[in-house]
Scaffold this active site. Structure first.
Site, mmCIF file in Angstrom:
data_model
loop_
_atom_site.group_PDB
_atom_site.id
_atom_site.type_symbol
_atom_site.label_atom_id
_atom_site.label_comp_id
_atom_site.label_asym_id
_atom_site.label_seq_id
_atom_site.Cartn_x
_atom_site.Cartn_y
_atom_site.Cartn_z
ATOM 1 N N LYS A 1 13.758 -14.154 -11.172
ATOM 2 C CA LYS A 1 14.128 -13.514 -11.543
ATOM 3 C C LYS A 1 12.812 -12.932 -12.851
ATOM 4 C CE LYS A 1 14.922 -9.923 -10.216
ATOM 5 N NZ LYS A 1 15.923 -9.456 -9.047
ATOM 6 N N GLU B 1 19.211 -16.299 -8.349
ATOM 7 C CA GLU B 1 18.572 -15.225 -8.415
ATOM 8 C C GLU B 1 18.502 -15.117 -9.960
ATOM 9 O OE1 GLU B 1 17.908 -12.483 -7.088
ATOM 10 O OE2 GLU B 1 17.505 -11.301 -8.726
ATOM 11 N N GLU C 1 9.659 -13.725 -12.218
ATOM 12 C CA GLU C 1 8.678 -12.541 -10.923
ATOM 13 C C GLU C 1 7.849 -11.871 -11.573
ATOM 14 O OE1 GLU C 1 12.099 -10.106 -8.965
ATOM 15 O OE2 GLU C 1 10.750 -9.767 -8.446
ATOM 16 N N LYS D 1 7.129 -3.795 -4.090
ATOM 17 C CA LYS D 1 8.026 -3.411 -4.340
ATOM 18 C C LYS D 1 8.463 -3.962 -2.353
ATOM 19 C CE LYS D 1 11.858 -1.504 -5.467
ATOM 20 N NZ LYS D 1 13.165 -2.662 -5.986
ATOM 21 N N CYS E 1 0.895 -1.261 -0.494
ATOM 22 C CA CYS E 1 -0.408 0.238 -0.208
ATOM 23 C C CYS E 1 0.923 1.255 0.000
ATOM 24 C CB CYS E 1 -0.476 -0.121 1.520
ATOM 25 S SG CYS E 1 -2.020 -1.482 1.588
ATOM 26 N N HIS F 1 19.817 -37.197 -9.120
ATOM 27 C CA HIS F 1 18.963 -37.546 -8.183
ATOM 28 C C HIS F 1 17.593 -37.346 -7.981
ATOM 29 C CE1 HIS F 1 22.658 -38.407 -6.198
ATOM 30 N NE2 HIS F 1 23.102 -36.832 -6.755
ATOM 31 N N ASN G 1 -1.592 2.250 6.184
ATOM 32 C CA ASN G 1 -0.899 0.865 5.592
ATOM 33 C C ASN G 1 -0.141 0.016 6.953
ATOM 34 O OD1 ASN G 1 -0.986 2.045 2.748
ATOM 35 N ND2 ASN G 1 1.446 2.767 2.936
ATOM 36 N N GLY G 2 -0.554 -1.501 6.349
ATOM 37 C CA GLY G 2 0.203 -2.556 7.560
ATOM 38 C C GLY G 2 -1.281 -2.876 7.891
ATOM 39 N N TRP H 1 -3.014 -2.731 -1.436
ATOM 40 C CA TRP H 1 -2.623 -4.216 -1.660
ATOM 41 C C TRP H 1 -3.186 -4.513 -0.274
ATOM 42 C CZ3 TRP H 1 0.758 -8.233 0.159
ATOM 43 C CH2 TRP H 1 0.592 -9.117 -0.878
ATOM 44 N N ARG I 1 5.185 0.172 -5.941
ATOM 45 C CA ARG I 1 4.932 -0.948 -5.020
ATOM 46 C C ARG I 1 3.651 -1.709 -4.721
ATOM 47 N NH1 ARG I 1 6.575 2.474 -0.052
ATOM 48 N NH2 ARG I 1 5.427 0.850 1.221
HETATM 49 O O1 M6R Z 1 13.656 -4.425 0.237
HETATM 50 P P1 M6R Z 1 13.738 -5.995 0.140
HETATM 51 O O2 M6R Z 1 15.563 -5.697 -0.049
HETATM 52 O O3 M6R Z 1 13.473 -6.294 2.204
HETATM 53 O O4 M6R Z 1 13.068 -7.190 -0.397
HETATM 54 C C1 M6R Z 1 13.027 -8.383 -0.176
HETATM 55 C C2 M6R Z 1 12.463 -8.694 -1.114
HETATM 56 O O5 M6R Z 1 11.213 -8.513 -1.407
HETATM 57 C C3 M6R Z 1 12.659 -8.282 -3.093
HETATM 58 O O6 M6R Z 1 14.524 -8.926 -2.867
HETATM 59 C C4 M6R Z 1 12.017 -9.237 -4.078
HETATM 60 O O7 M6R Z 1 12.507 -10.573 -3.925
HETATM 61 C C5 M6R Z 1 12.486 -8.605 -5.206
HETATM 62 N N1 M6R Z 1 11.404 -8.661 -5.612
HETATM 63 C C6 M6R Z 1 13.026 -9.657 -5.944
HETATM 64 O O8 M6R Z 1 13.299 -9.100 -7.206
#
Ligand code: M6R
Length: 583
Positions: free
Chosen positions: A462, A458, A465, A578, A2, A481, A98-99, A74, A28
């Site tokens: 990527k 990673e 997502e 985000k 949010c 295995h 938010n929260g 959100w 976000r």
């Molecule tokens: O803000 P942060 O680095 O703590 O966020 C951690 C993860 O939410 C963040 O790295 C997420 O996995 C990304 N969307 C990956 O691209």
């Protein structure tokens, strides 16, 4: 997650400022948006499900307003809908939130018994009603909000308008971030800096349980005893333009192109107040998502070059498990946003146990930075795309530095001066042709050994997502295995091999998948050639501590090109946010 914006001022149109702020926070992630503003001393609330453009269609920007609050939601409590979106109004109060208010059902029970009714299923409407309920007794807004902070459990940042006091905008927070920004004859609230950058770069951070009373010309902040406190003013170093796309199709692409400068800014930045690394006999690294993956690279490097055992944990697990540490343990927390709820909770746990904590954070003044004993700031600037790229690369750079400090071996960074140019060179290669070979597949494999396996994780994240294609990362030697049964004709396998000692072993594993029909994309820094791959991406070879910085670039750009070919919403992938400020 949010987003909150709010404005009080005599110079601008509150509605426009708030919509601008919400748009700047779009990255976000959200599923509905709303605004509440005062015009002719009356409150008007407009909310819409879906994107901000839907809201904009309903809002008349010609209406004059000097006070308002806005929100992108959100969904957590209740589906994404107009009813559940914010702002919520109950009698005299209107709030954006938010929260999560954890005890909202308990509060709702009290309110129902006292004649309140509800239009939504949200905890926010309950919070708003409860503030109204307390106000009936307290008859003073500050006292009411102070009392509310003692009753509300959970995490919250609230922007509040009370119809009895249209000269002030109120805000309160616990755990969820909130800033108050200063203008001339106008002031703002926001959940994150980009929301205000178009208008000002001066801001202060609200701390837990503090209440802000904000007028056109004044900002007063009170602590939990309602004593006025003095707040430090920060100036954001980046510009509004820097947070915009600068001609690139997507923020993700722009941010990848910023990597050379991010690397150089990060490794050349002045770092004060560092821990005495020589006193630790073990290190824990705690983080989520991509930040966790940089921790895996950090573990490999620190163990190999500095000879200290390193344990890497996902924050949402670490915070609930038994951890073995003593006074010679350092716990490192890695976070781009500095606001990730699980990482913050794990940090608080380590602090409670009196263990030394160091955070590697991108956002200055963020909660994780402020709660840590030591902080290293990555200098990635404002990262807008949900998929992290430049901030991830900056975190890798910091782990390379930490490895050299602990090992005291400067030689392991011998290639540092050439990296920015090599990053640029690697970005400029063609990844579209490779992407075309794989973008229609539903299953993609990433394999590698040692440090390359951490990079595989990673690369796989990527791709998942932003392109919504299922992929898995496997240690190259482990595939046989069980998982190798999934390899069939033309299954794409992205194989990474950057370590000479492991090269032959990895090639043997590649041959195993090739023999079963896999379409192999080989990423390497070696000169090896052969018939065990279909496509090769040759990256420059540098010392091992800095190699991941180059290896990750093809992975980021392949994910980007694949997502683009599939017409995905690259900067704002579905279901993602985000900054993950819920647990
Ligand atoms: O803000 P942060 O680095 O703590 O966020 C951690 C993860 O939410 C963040 O790295 C997420 O996995 C990304 N969307 C990956 O691209």
């Amino acid at each position: 997650m949010c987003g909150i914006t709010g404005y009080i001022g005599k110079n601008k149109n509150a509605i426009k400022v708030i919509i601008d702020g919400l748009e700047a926070l779009e990255y976000r992630g959200y599923d509905s948006a709303g605004i509440a503003y005062i015009t002719d001393n009356k409150l008007k609330v407009i909310k819409e499900k879906g994107k901000i453009v839907n809201l904009k269609e309903k809002v008349d920007l010609n209406i004059k307003s000097t006070l308002g609050i806005g929100h992108t939601r959100w969904a957590t409590h209740g589906e994404p809908s107009k009813e559940n979106s914010h702002p919520h109004t109950v009698n005299k109060f209107t709030v954006v939130h938010n929260g999560i208010i954890e005890n909202y059902l308990e509060l709702k029970d009290t309110l129902l018994k006292n004649g309140y009714t509800f239009n939504s299923t949200t905890d926010t409407e309950v919070a708003c009603a409860y503030i109204d309920y307390l106000y009936k007794e307290e008859k003073d807004i500050l006292k009411t909000l102070n009392k509310a902070t003692k009753i509300f459990r959970g995490s919250y940042a609230l922007g509040i308008i009370c119809i009895d006091d249209l000269d002030n905008l109120y805000a309160v927070r616990k755990t969820s971030p909130l800033i108050i920004a200063k203008g001339d004859g106008e002031n703002y609230i926001a959940s994150d800096v980009p929301a205000i950058l178009k208008y000002t770069n001066k801001y202060m951070l609200l701390d837990d349980n503090e209440i802000a009373k904000i007028s056109v010309s004044d900002i007063k902040v009170y602590n939990d005893k309602l004593k006025e406190v003095t707040k430090e003013t920060y100036e954001f170093e980046g510009s509004y333009e820097s947070s915009m796309k600068c001609g690139y199709d997507h923020f993700m692409l722009k941010e990848i192109h910023e990597e050379p400068i991010v690397f150089s800014n990060t490794v050349n930045s002045k770092m004060d107040n560092l821990p005495d690394f020589s006193k630790y006999n073990q290190i824990h690294i705690v983080a989520c998502g991509s930040a966790y993956h940089t921790g895996l690279v950090g573990k490999y490097l620190i163990e190999k070059y500095a000879n200290i055992p390193v344990y890497v944990e996902v924050a949402s697990e670490y915070r609930y498990k038994k951890n073995f540490y003593d006074k010679n343990t350092l716990v490192i927390f890695v976070s781009q946003s500095g606001e990730t709820a699980d990482t913050l909770a794990a940090l608080k746990k380590a602090n409670d146990d009196n263990i030394d904590t160091l955070s590697i954070v991108n956002v200055v003044g963020s909660s994780i930075a402020r709660e840590s004993k030591y902080v290293i700031y990555t200098k990635a600037g404002c990262e807008i795309a949900v998929a992290t790229t430049k901030a991830y690369l900056a975190q890798l750079s910091v782990f390379a530095l930490i490895t050299s400090w602990i090992s005291k071996d400067k030689n392991i960074l011998k290639d540092i001066d050439k990296i920015s140019n090599l990053i640029e060179e690697t970005i400029d290669k063609n990844y579209l042709d490779i992407a075309k070979q794989i973008y229609k597949n539903n299953n993609i494999f990433f394999i590698g050994r040692g440090i390359d396996y951490a990079l595989c994780m990673e690369g796989s994240l990527k791709l998942k997502e932003i392109s919504y294609i299922n992929s898995v990362a496997y240690q190259a030697g482990e595939l046989k295995h069980g998982t190798i049964s999934l390899i069939e004709k033309d299954t794409p396998v992205i194989a990474i091999a950057t370590n000479d000692e492991l090269l032959e072993k990895t090639i043997s594993n590649i041959k195993e998948v090739k023999a079963r029909g896999a379409k192999v994309i080989f990423i390497t820094n070696s000169d090896v050639t052969g018939d065990f791959y279909d496509y090769i991406i040759k990256i420059p070879k540098v010392c091992e501590t800095l190699q991941p910085i180059l290896t990750v670039i093809p992975l980021q750009l392949i994910a980007y090109e694949v997502a683009k070919l599939n017409n995905c919403d690259i900067d704002k992938p579905r279901n993602l946010a985000k900054s993950v400020t819920v647990e």
